[in-house]
Enzyme design. Structure first.
Site, short mmCIF file in Angstrom:
data_model
loop_
_atom_site.label_atom_id
_atom_site.label_comp_id
_atom_site.label_asym_id
_atom_site.label_seq_id
_atom_site.Cartn_x
_atom_site.Cartn_y
_atom_site.Cartn_z
N LYS A 149 0.83 -1.21 0.00
CA LYS A 149 0.00 0.00 0.00
C LYS A 149 0.86 1.26 0.00
O LYS A 149 0.58 2.22 -0.71
CB LYS A 149 -0.95 0.01 1.20
CG LYS A 149 -2.08 -1.00 1.05
CD LYS A 149 -3.03 -1.00 2.24
CE LYS A 149 -4.06 -2.11 2.11
NZ LYS A 149 -4.86 -2.27 3.34
N LYS A 182 -4.70 -11.48 -6.98
CA LYS A 182 -5.82 -11.63 -6.06
C LYS A 182 -6.97 -10.71 -6.47
O LYS A 182 -6.73 -9.58 -6.88
CB LYS A 182 -5.32 -11.25 -4.65
CG LYS A 182 -6.36 -11.25 -3.57
CD LYS A 182 -5.79 -10.75 -2.25
CE LYS A 182 -5.74 -9.24 -2.18
NZ LYS A 182 -5.54 -8.72 -0.81
N LYS A 232 -10.61 -5.21 -3.75
CA LYS A 232 -11.45 -4.03 -3.98
C LYS A 232 -10.72 -2.95 -4.77
O LYS A 232 -11.27 -2.34 -5.66
CB LYS A 232 -11.84 -3.37 -2.65
CG LYS A 232 -12.46 -4.28 -1.65
CD LYS A 232 -12.77 -3.54 -0.35
CE LYS A 232 -12.11 -4.25 0.82
NZ LYS A 232 -13.01 -4.67 1.86
P1 TYM Z 1 -10.59 -7.08 4.13
O1 TYM Z 1 -11.70 -6.16 4.47
O2 TYM Z 1 -9.60 -6.62 3.13
O3 TYM Z 1 -11.15 -8.45 3.59
C1 TYM Z 1 -12.15 -9.16 4.29
C2 TYM Z 1 -11.89 -10.65 4.21
O4 TYM Z 1 -11.92 -11.10 2.86
C3 TYM Z 1 -10.77 -11.89 2.59
N1 TYM Z 1 -10.41 -11.72 1.18
C4 TYM Z 1 -10.21 -12.72 0.31
N2 TYM Z 1 -10.26 -14.07 0.45
C5 TYM Z 1 -10.03 -14.82 -0.64
N3 TYM Z 1 -9.74 -14.29 -1.87
C6 TYM Z 1 -9.67 -12.97 -2.06
N4 TYM Z 1 -9.40 -12.48 -3.26
C7 TYM Z 1 -9.91 -12.12 -0.93
N5 TYM Z 1 -9.92 -10.77 -0.77
C8 TYM Z 1 -10.23 -10.56 0.52
C9 TYM Z 1 -9.71 -11.34 3.53
O5 TYM Z 1 -8.69 -12.27 3.74
C10 TYM Z 1 -10.53 -11.06 4.76
O6 TYM Z 1 -10.68 -12.23 5.53
N6 TYM Z 1 -7.38 -6.67 7.91
C11 TYM Z 1 -8.65 -7.26 7.52
C12 TYM Z 1 -9.82 -6.80 8.34
C13 TYM Z 1 -9.67 -7.02 9.81
C14 TYM Z 1 -9.71 -8.28 10.49
C15 TYM Z 1 -9.57 -7.98 11.86
C16 TYM Z 1 -9.85 -9.59 10.06
C17 TYM Z 1 -9.51 -6.07 10.76
N7 TYM Z 1 -9.45 -6.64 12.00
C18 TYM Z 1 -9.55 -9.00 12.84
C19 TYM Z 1 -9.84 -10.61 11.04
C20 TYM Z 1 -9.68 -10.31 12.40
C21 TYM Z 1 -8.92 -6.87 6.07
O7 TYM Z 1 -8.38 -5.90 5.56
O8 TYM Z 1 -9.87 -7.55 5.46
#
Ligand code: TYM
Length: 332
Positions: free
Chosen positions: A112, A195, A198
């Site tokens: 990022k 991957k 968003k």
């Molecule tokens: P975020 O919001 O980017 O994504 C949410 C969840 O979706 C999964 N994910 C994917 N899985 C498979 N293939 C993909 N292409 C793909 N893109 C996204 C992510 O792995 C995630 O599980 N840091 C985290 C949010 C967070 C969090 C937490 C998660 C904040 N605190 C505590 C678990 C526990 C995040 O940015 O997810």
């Protein structure tokens, strides 16, 4: 029942298929066997400096999509991160236990920061994994269901828990990631070596759950495959076709082997056509259910308020223990 915690950032109007298949499906499944706590992590979303009105709307939309996917607010705790102040408070404490170099090595931060330029990247982006660790450790979560891209953040969470425990006595449960291999990484339809994400996807690579069904069908039909004709599962040699098979299998419940057999002698066009149907069969009722929740924001906010109360009842004692162990003078 062992406890689990997970969350998603409200950084888009819609979740995408990667979020759904990589995480949300597993969240729903784990509700039976676990005491589940699921959060819309709005404080994390601040790292991209969203427009205030947009953030507020996306927070509700994210919660509505959790509910529409099958998160049951009776069985599980569903809440908005900023409603439980303990998250931000523990994050400060844990940031004082995080090495600068350690945080600098987080690949998501490096990616990022590289995109925004080190000057443009904010400090919140840098300390993001510490806030994430706080989310998890506040609830003594044993398991954290996420996609593959969160593995490194889980590792730093474990390191922080162990470091704190070693210094101050057993305080935190050291959590394990729960990553389901088959769907741990859903790929961009336009670039199946990247991957689905968003902000990072190609123009035609993203499948948003709330997108116009005609757009979704078109994206699937124009998914990048390869120059061969044979439908088989080989992520190395055939990432595009393998990704389509993965998505099909996850949504239809048919095994990859079964799909490969069914498509013997048929072309990529047939696979894409059927996959478009499978995806639309899922998103059409999903979108209607989401709309239903969004039509009644007062009820949605009420559900989230109940969730925040229940979350706080777990988080507050954890933070109190932490404050006591590190020597903060108790307020009276
Ligand atoms: P975020 O919001 O980017 O994504 C949410 C969840 O979706 C999964 N994910 C994917 N899985 C498979 N293939 C993909 N292409 C793909 N893109 C996204 C992510 O792995 C995630 O599980 N840091 C985290 C949010 C967070 C969090 C937490 C998660 C904040 N605190 C505590 C678990 C526990 C995040 O940015 O997810």
């Amino acid at each position: 029942r062992p406890r689990i915690f997970s969350g998603m950032q409200p950084t888009a109007d819609s979740l995408h298929l990667g979020n759904y298949l990589g995480a949300l499906v597993n969240w729903v499944a784990l509700q039976d066997s676990h005491e589940a706590i699921y959060s819309v992590v709005d404080l994390h979303a601040l790292t991209v400096n969203p427009d205030p009105g947009v953030l507020l709307e996306r927070t509700r939309r994210t919660a509505a999509q959790y509910l529409a996917a099958g998160i049951d607010p009776q069985r599980s705790i569903l809440f908005v991160q900023s409603h439980v102040a303990e998250h931000a408070e523990l994050a400060w404490v844990l940031s004082c236990y995080t090495g600068f170099g350690e945080a600098s090595r987080m690949t998501q931060f490096k990616d990022k920061a590289a995109r925004q330029g080190t000057e443009g990247a904010n400090v919140g982006l840098f300390t993001y994994p510490v806030l994430m660790a706080s989310d998890i450790l506040l609830y003594d979560a044993a398991l954290v269901p996420v996609g593959e891209d969160q593995r490194q953040h889980l590792e730093i969470t474990r390191d922080l828990a162990q470091r704190f425990n070693a210094r101050h006595g057993d305080t935190f449960v050291v959590p394990e990631p729960h990553i389901v291999r088959a769907t741990a990484k859903i790929y961009d339809l336009g670039d199946p070596t990247a991957k689905m994400g968003k902000s990072t996807s190609t123009a035609t690579g993203l499948v948003d759950l709330l997108a116009d069904p005609a757009v979704i069908a078109k994206r699937i039909r124009s998914a990048v495959t390869d120059a061969e004709r044979e439908i088989r599962f080989d992520p190395e040699a055939k990432p595009g076709v393998s990704n389509l098979l993965t998505i099909h299998s996850a949504l239809s419940g048919r095994s990859i082997d079964q799909l490969v057999e069914d498509f013997t002698g048929r072309g990529y066009g047939d696979l894409k056509k059927e996959l478009a149907e499978v995806v639309l069969d899922f998103v059409t009722p999903f979108q209607a259910t989401v709309r239903g929740y969004l039509d009644d924001p007062a009820e949605l906010d009420r559900v989230l308020a109940v969730g925040a109360e229940r979350a706080r009842a777990i988080a507050a004692p954890t933070l109190a223990t932490v404050y006591e162990r590190i020597g903060l003078l108790p307020r009276r």
